[in-house]
Write an enzyme that holds these catalytic residues in place. Structure first.
Site, PDB file in Angstrom:
ATOM      1  CD  GLU A  42      -2.551   0.895   2.829  1.00  0.00           C
ATOM      2  OE1 GLU A  42      -2.083   0.127   3.703  1.00  0.00           O
ATOM      3  OE2 GLU A  42      -3.595   1.561   3.011  1.00  0.00           O
ATOM      4  CE  LYS A 115      -7.261   1.339   3.946  1.00  0.00           C
ATOM      5  NZ  LYS A 115      -5.904   1.596   4.496  1.00  0.00           N
ATOM      6  CB  CYS A 152      -4.382  -1.866   4.309  1.00  0.00           C
ATOM      7  SG  CYS A 152      -3.415  -2.110   5.836  1.00  0.00           S
TER       8      CYS A 152
END
Lengths: 304, 304
Positions: A42, A115, A152
């Site tokens: 990331e 995200k 993540c």
């Protein structure tokens, strides 16, 4: 389709030109191992700046079609490899995202994913920096397949993995930056790492598809000096559609490792373990609620 | 509240009176270990009759307030212990369920849960016997807590665990009957067992609450003679709210083991790992769909 995917666990080098050379070297290594896709951690271009809340890092964000994307395009073309990572996207004044990008072998952008789940806990103050994504959970089609790219913190949410699968993803990829508080005792650290591995293997099992993870490694100091920083734990891995290791978690060191995904295994496993067939979609409505517990009835009564 | 839960892995004994004595002995053992709740395997009064499709077992089903429930009530009162298992419920002619029941220490029935996800694959022909449940995913309040009782195949569905948690369950319990095809190679058997453990530990992690499992053990022949039967794999276990073992999976032998759940740990873990806070309920609508992929656009075109 023969699919060889490279998982790249790597550290951030505070010297930016040298850091870029290291990313490029890892991509070259992936190519030499005959990989068709490289999964980077990331926010690979940045230190993990979310350890503290400061306005300074916002100056580092770029529009999607910015210089860092150009850099990824060049690498992808040079090495003939699909690249997956996340960028610090400046979308509009006041709207910034942690945005995964898939760059095709020819340098075109196959797609992005912003995200959706944003953490905020000591050391990971991402809610300050990143507006929650609005892409939803849509797989990205490219020469390496129909990729369910998540980022993540998403890895703790079975909903994200499920929605990617229901939308047709043939594998799940998690560019990641997660680590330990170096001051935590080793029992706590083991438990955290084990939980992180376990829940992602479970996404593979629940959805009958491979899961691939690449993580940051190395220690990064807390710019505010309020904590001992983060020791990024590496341990990227690949799990097959029954959660079995295709590449086991290795170490907290840098690595470039390649896994070959077996053709048609997802289809075979999903027939053998037909979980998707048996989902009770008629009874899942509560999933879109915060909680299905209402206001306590006693609260409505007058109090003496 | 101090909560000591007994996990009972046990075999079916084809001599019914002897089998009942064995269940009772296990409950007595749980009581002697100071347990306040005993988790028995799925369909504990029966052989696993779903190995083949035959009308004969339907004669064994009972109404909810039947003789087997009476037996559980007596044991619960005699040993002062909450009992959790599942029954073969005859609800109406043509409507039968695999129904979990929670019997309170005083012999009252605290609640039921009708198995929502029904398997059907070689050796587990449950769709023939069991109508899918209509209870939804509602925890059952009793002296041992607010129990998220699910049954066996449910354990492969993150949605079931999530919905129980969102409805306030403070732990998840899975009475289970799962095992190996004895003819499968050991690599396949290991992978299956590992996946089963992993996905249930992941439910604990995703929801920040303990998960407890009790499973059948021993070999049962296939009444139809078409297969080698099932070798029920035992390995019941208890995981804490970060997926850590409180009682690790043990063996494929009978066992009565007790775990003490730590008070307030769920609350602490859910603060430390605030996954429930960050759920994107606005973006989870696709969960109630079979798949979010539509009809292929090419299908609508005329074909040459």
């Amino acid at each position: 389709m023969k699919r060889r995917f490279a998982l790249i666990d790597m550290a951030y080098d505070p010297d930016p030109p040298r850091h870029r050379r290291q990313i490029e070297a890892a991509l070259g290594r992936a190519r030499s191992l005959d990989a068709g896709l490289a999964l980077l951690p990331e926010l690979v271009f940045h230190p993990y700046f979310c350890q503290t809340e400061s306005p300074a890092p916002f100056a580092e964000a770029q529009v999607l079609d910015g210089e860092r994307t150009d850099c990824l395009r060049q690498w992808a073309r040079k090495y003939g490899i699909v690249i997956v990572t996340s960028l610090f996207e400046r979308r509009l004044p006041g709207i910034f995202h942690n945005t995964a990008i898939v760059v095709e072998q020819d340098g075109s952008v196959a797609g992005i994913y912003r995200k959706m789940h944003i953490p905020d806990d000591p050391g990971y103050f991402e809610k300050y920096y990143f507006t929650p994504g609005d892409t939803g959970f849509c797989p990205i089609d490219c020469s390496a397949g129909r990729l369910g790219v998540l980022v993540c913190w998403d890895q703790w949410f079975p909903e994200a993995a499920r929605l990617m699968s229901l939308a047709g993803a043939d594998c799940l990829l998690y560019p990641t930056a997660i680590g330990w508080n170096p001051e935590d005792p080793s029992a706590v650290r083991s438990r955290e790492l084990d939980a992180w591995i376990t829940i992602q293997r479970a996404h593979a099992i629940a959805n009958g598809c491979p899961v691939l993870v690449a993580n940051r490694v190395g220690h990064e100091a807390d710019p505010s000096g309020h904590s001992a920083g983060i020791r990024f734990w590496g341990h990227g891995f690949a799990a097959g559609p029954q959660g079995e290791y295709l590449l086991p978690p290795d170490s907290e060191q840098s690595s470039v490792r390649v896994v070959e995904l077996e053709e048609d295994r997802t289809a075979a496993v999903r027939t053998h373990w037909p979980f998707l067939r048996d989902r009770r979609t008629d009874a899942y409505g509560g999933i879109i609620e915060r909680t299905t517990r209402g206001i306590p009835p006693d609260l409505k009564k007058p109090k003496d």
